[in-house]
Design a protein around this motif. Sequence first.
Motif, PDB file in Angstrom:
ATOM      1  N   SER A  79      -5.516  13.641 -39.822  1.00 21.21           N
ATOM      2  CA  SER A  79      -5.003  13.192 -38.539  1.00 21.21           C
ATOM      3  C   SER A  79      -6.127  12.537 -37.744  1.00 21.21           C
ATOM      4  N   LEU A  80      -5.919  11.270 -37.384  1.00 24.00           N
ATOM      5  CA  LEU A  80      -6.885  10.527 -36.583  1.00 24.00           C
ATOM      6  C   LEU A  80      -6.299  10.351 -35.187  1.00 24.00           C
ATOM      7  N   PRO A  81      -6.913  10.966 -34.179  1.00 21.23           N
ATOM      8  CA  PRO A  81      -6.336  10.886 -32.837  1.00 21.23           C
ATOM      9  C   PRO A  81      -6.690   9.568 -32.166  1.00 21.23           C
ATOM     10  N   ARG A  82      -5.709   8.912 -31.595  1.00 20.42           N
ATOM     11  CA  ARG A  82      -5.943   7.727 -30.773  1.00 20.42           C
ATOM     12  C   ARG A  82      -6.865   6.728 -31.468  1.00 20.42           C
ATOM     13  N   VAL A  83      -6.337   6.100 -32.490  1.00 21.76           N
ATOM     14  CA  VAL A  83      -7.143   5.178 -33.288  1.00 21.76           C
ATOM     15  C   VAL A  83      -7.494   3.920 -32.502  1.00 21.76           C
ATOM     16  N   SER A  84      -8.590   3.299 -32.922  1.00 23.91           N
ATOM     17  CA  SER A  84      -9.019   2.028 -32.354  1.00 23.91           C
ATOM     18  C   SER A  84      -9.103   0.997 -33.471  1.00 23.91           C
ATOM     19  N   LEU A  85      -9.354  -0.255 -33.092  1.00 25.16           N
ATOM     20  CA  LEU A  85      -9.426  -1.322 -34.099  1.00 25.16           C
ATOM     21  C   LEU A  85     -10.487  -1.025 -35.155  1.00 25.16           C
ATOM     22  N   SER A  86     -11.555  -0.363 -34.754  1.00 25.09           N
ATOM     23  CA  SER A  86     -12.648  -0.071 -35.681  1.00 25.09           C
ATOM     24  C   SER A  86     -12.289   0.995 -36.702  1.00 25.09           C
ATOM     25  N   ASP A  87     -11.155   1.619 -36.559  1.00 28.28           N
ATOM     26  CA  ASP A  87     -10.697   2.593 -37.552  1.00 28.28           C
ATOM     27  C   ASP A  87      -9.972   1.925 -38.714  1.00 28.28           C
ATOM     28  N   THR A  88      -9.810   0.621 -38.653  1.00 33.66           N
ATOM     29  CA  THR A  88      -9.223  -0.111 -39.770  1.00 33.66           C
ATOM     30  C   THR A  88     -10.138   0.006 -40.980  1.00 33.66           C
ATOM     31  N   ALA A  89      -9.644   0.625 -42.042  1.00 40.72           N
ATOM     32  CA  ALA A  89     -10.458   0.929 -43.213  1.00 40.72           C
ATOM     33  C   ALA A  89      -9.551   1.510 -44.292  1.00 40.72           C
ATOM     34  N   VAL A  90     -10.155   1.817 -45.422  1.00 34.25           N
ATOM     35  CA  VAL A  90      -9.443   2.528 -46.475  1.00 34.25           C
ATOM     36  C   VAL A  90      -9.863   3.986 -46.422  1.00 34.25           C
ATOM     37  N   TYR A  91      -8.891   4.877 -46.502  1.00 33.34           N
ATOM     38  CA  TYR A  91      -9.138   6.314 -46.414  1.00 33.34           C
ATOM     39  C   TYR A  91      -8.803   6.954 -47.755  1.00 33.34           C
ATOM     40  N   TYR A  92      -9.770   7.690 -48.280  1.00 34.40           N
ATOM     41  CA  TYR A  92      -9.624   8.315 -49.584  1.00 34.40           C
ATOM     42  C   TYR A  92      -9.539   9.828 -49.453  1.00 34.40           C
ATOM     43  N   CYS A  93      -8.648  10.380 -50.235  1.00 27.60           N
ATOM     44  CA  CYS A  93      -8.497  11.826 -50.367  1.00 27.60           C
ATOM     45  C   CYS A  93      -9.199  12.249 -51.650  1.00 27.60           C
ATOM     46  N   THR A 149      -5.697   4.900 -48.935  1.00 33.99           N
ATOM     47  CA  THR A 149      -4.704   4.369 -48.006  1.00 33.99           C
ATOM     48  C   THR A 149      -5.380   3.343 -47.116  1.00 33.99           C
ATOM     49  N   ARG A 150      -4.856   2.135 -47.132  1.00 29.97           N
ATOM     50  CA  ARG A 150      -5.407   1.066 -46.301  1.00 29.97           C
ATOM     51  C   ARG A 150      -4.744   1.115 -44.936  1.00 29.97           C
ATOM     52  N   LEU A 151      -5.514   1.538 -43.953  1.00 29.60           N
ATOM     53  CA  LEU A 151      -5.008   1.646 -42.585  1.00 29.60           C
ATOM     54  C   LEU A 151      -5.364   0.390 -41.803  1.00 29.60           C
ATOM     55  N   SER A 152      -4.368  -0.219 -41.233  1.00 33.10           N
ATOM     56  CA  SER A 152      -4.580  -1.389 -40.367  1.00 33.10           C
ATOM     57  C   SER A 152      -4.201  -1.007 -38.946  1.00 33.10           C
ATOM     58  N   VAL A 153      -5.155  -1.093 -38.040  1.00 30.32           N
ATOM     59  CA  VAL A 153      -4.900  -0.793 -36.635  1.00 30.32           C
ATOM     60  C   VAL A 153      -4.753  -2.110 -35.899  1.00 30.32           C
ATOM     61  N   MET A 207      -0.826   1.700 -44.384  1.00 29.07           N
ATOM     62  CA  MET A 207      -0.185   2.131 -43.148  1.00 29.07           C
ATOM     63  C   MET A 207      -0.617   1.197 -42.029  1.00 29.07           C
ATOM     64  N   ASP A 208       0.273   0.969 -41.103  1.00 25.65           N
ATOM     65  CA  ASP A 208      -0.048   0.190 -39.911  1.00 25.65           C
ATOM     66  C   ASP A 208       0.086   1.074 -38.681  1.00 25.65           C
ATOM     67  N   SER A 209      -0.770   0.830 -37.715  1.00 30.04           N
ATOM     68  CA  SER A 209      -0.693   1.578 -36.476  1.00 30.04           C
ATOM     69  C   SER A 209      -1.164   0.685 -35.333  1.00 30.04           C
ATOM     70  N   TYR A 210      -0.988   1.150 -34.113  1.00 27.92           N
ATOM     71  CA  TYR A 210      -1.458   0.426 -32.946  1.00 27.92           C
ATOM     72  C   TYR A 210      -2.552   1.221 -32.261  1.00 27.92           C
ATOM     73  N   GLU A 211      -3.384   0.514 -31.572  1.00 23.45           N
ATOM     74  CA  GLU A 211      -4.467   1.177 -30.849  1.00 23.45           C
ATOM     75  C   GLU A 211      -3.937   2.279 -29.945  1.00 23.45           C
ATOM     76  N   GLY A 212      -4.646   3.386 -29.909  1.00 22.20           N
ATOM     77  CA  GLY A 212      -4.283   4.491 -29.046  1.00 22.20           C
ATOM     78  C   GLY A 212      -3.304   5.476 -29.655  1.00 22.20           C
ATOM     79  N   GLN A 213      -2.707   5.146 -30.787  1.00 21.65           N
ATOM     80  CA  GLN A 213      -1.753   6.048 -31.428  1.00 21.65           C
ATOM     81  C   GLN A 213      -2.475   7.068 -32.305  1.00 21.65           C
ATOM     82  N   GLU A 214      -1.793   8.151 -32.595  1.00 21.83           N
ATOM     83  CA  GLU A 214      -2.287   9.122 -33.560  1.00 21.83           C
ATOM     84  C   GLU A 214      -1.784   8.721 -34.938  1.00 21.83           C
ATOM     85  N   VAL A 215      -2.669   8.774 -35.922  1.00 24.94           N
ATOM     86  CA  VAL A 215      -2.305   8.403 -37.286  1.00 24.94           C
ATOM     87  C   VAL A 215      -2.438   9.622 -38.190  1.00 24.94           C
TER      88      VAL A 215
END
Lengths: 112, 113
Positions: free
Chosen positions: A74-88, A106-110, A10-18
């Motif tokens: 749900s990650l509120p207002r992500v930042s660049l440092s939230d770029t990581a892989v998230y496991y369920c 899920t590989r999240l790129s902020v 998934m891709d997102s931008y800084e400040g967005q909710e993911v």
Amino acid sequence: LAKTTQPISMDSYEGQEVNITCSHNNIATNDYITWYQQFPSQGPRFIIQGYKTKVTNEVASLFIPADRKSSTLSLPRVSLSDTAVYYCLVGEWDNYGQNFVFGPGTRLSVLP
Amino acid sequence: SQTIHQWPATLVQPVGSPLSLECTVEGTSNPNLYWYRQAAGRGLQLLFYSVGIGQISSEVPQNLSASRPQDRQFILSSKKLLLSDSGFYLCAWSGGLADNEQFFGPGTRLTVL
């Protein structure tokens, strides 16, 4: 063993909710749902855990519908440092006791 | 507080050589113990888990083996390493019933040449 399904990336931008959704159709009655975050070359780090409805902590929220066959991190207002892989992760029982199966992550790129 | 140790942190081994990775846990008793492998850019793969001394369950057929000689010690071994054994190996522990949270060690980066 029950399996989980997550989006690969998934891709997102800084400040967005993911929101990252995980499917676990074979979840058992006693299973809990846990989410981990992993940075490269590090061990996974616990984010949040829940059984049903909604759980919130200082880092994230976890939404679990009544049938518990899926969950959404749900990650509120992500930042660049939230770029990581998230496991369920879903707890599982077998003849040896409790076992756990990681989803593919899920590989999240902020992006800035 | 509980801590989990793994060593070595990095390891470079030739193909066909033996392997022994050690994991120990402090501050808890009768933990569930796990070995995971992560190949470069891929998700975690559960290799072995143990719910007690001498009790090992294997999840993936391979040339690796695991042993639990003591309550808080978990060892990953191989008699002859393959190139495909390269990866990042993580040891983890968890508590008892309905305790879903796993705690991970720092990991061992293994390169097989």
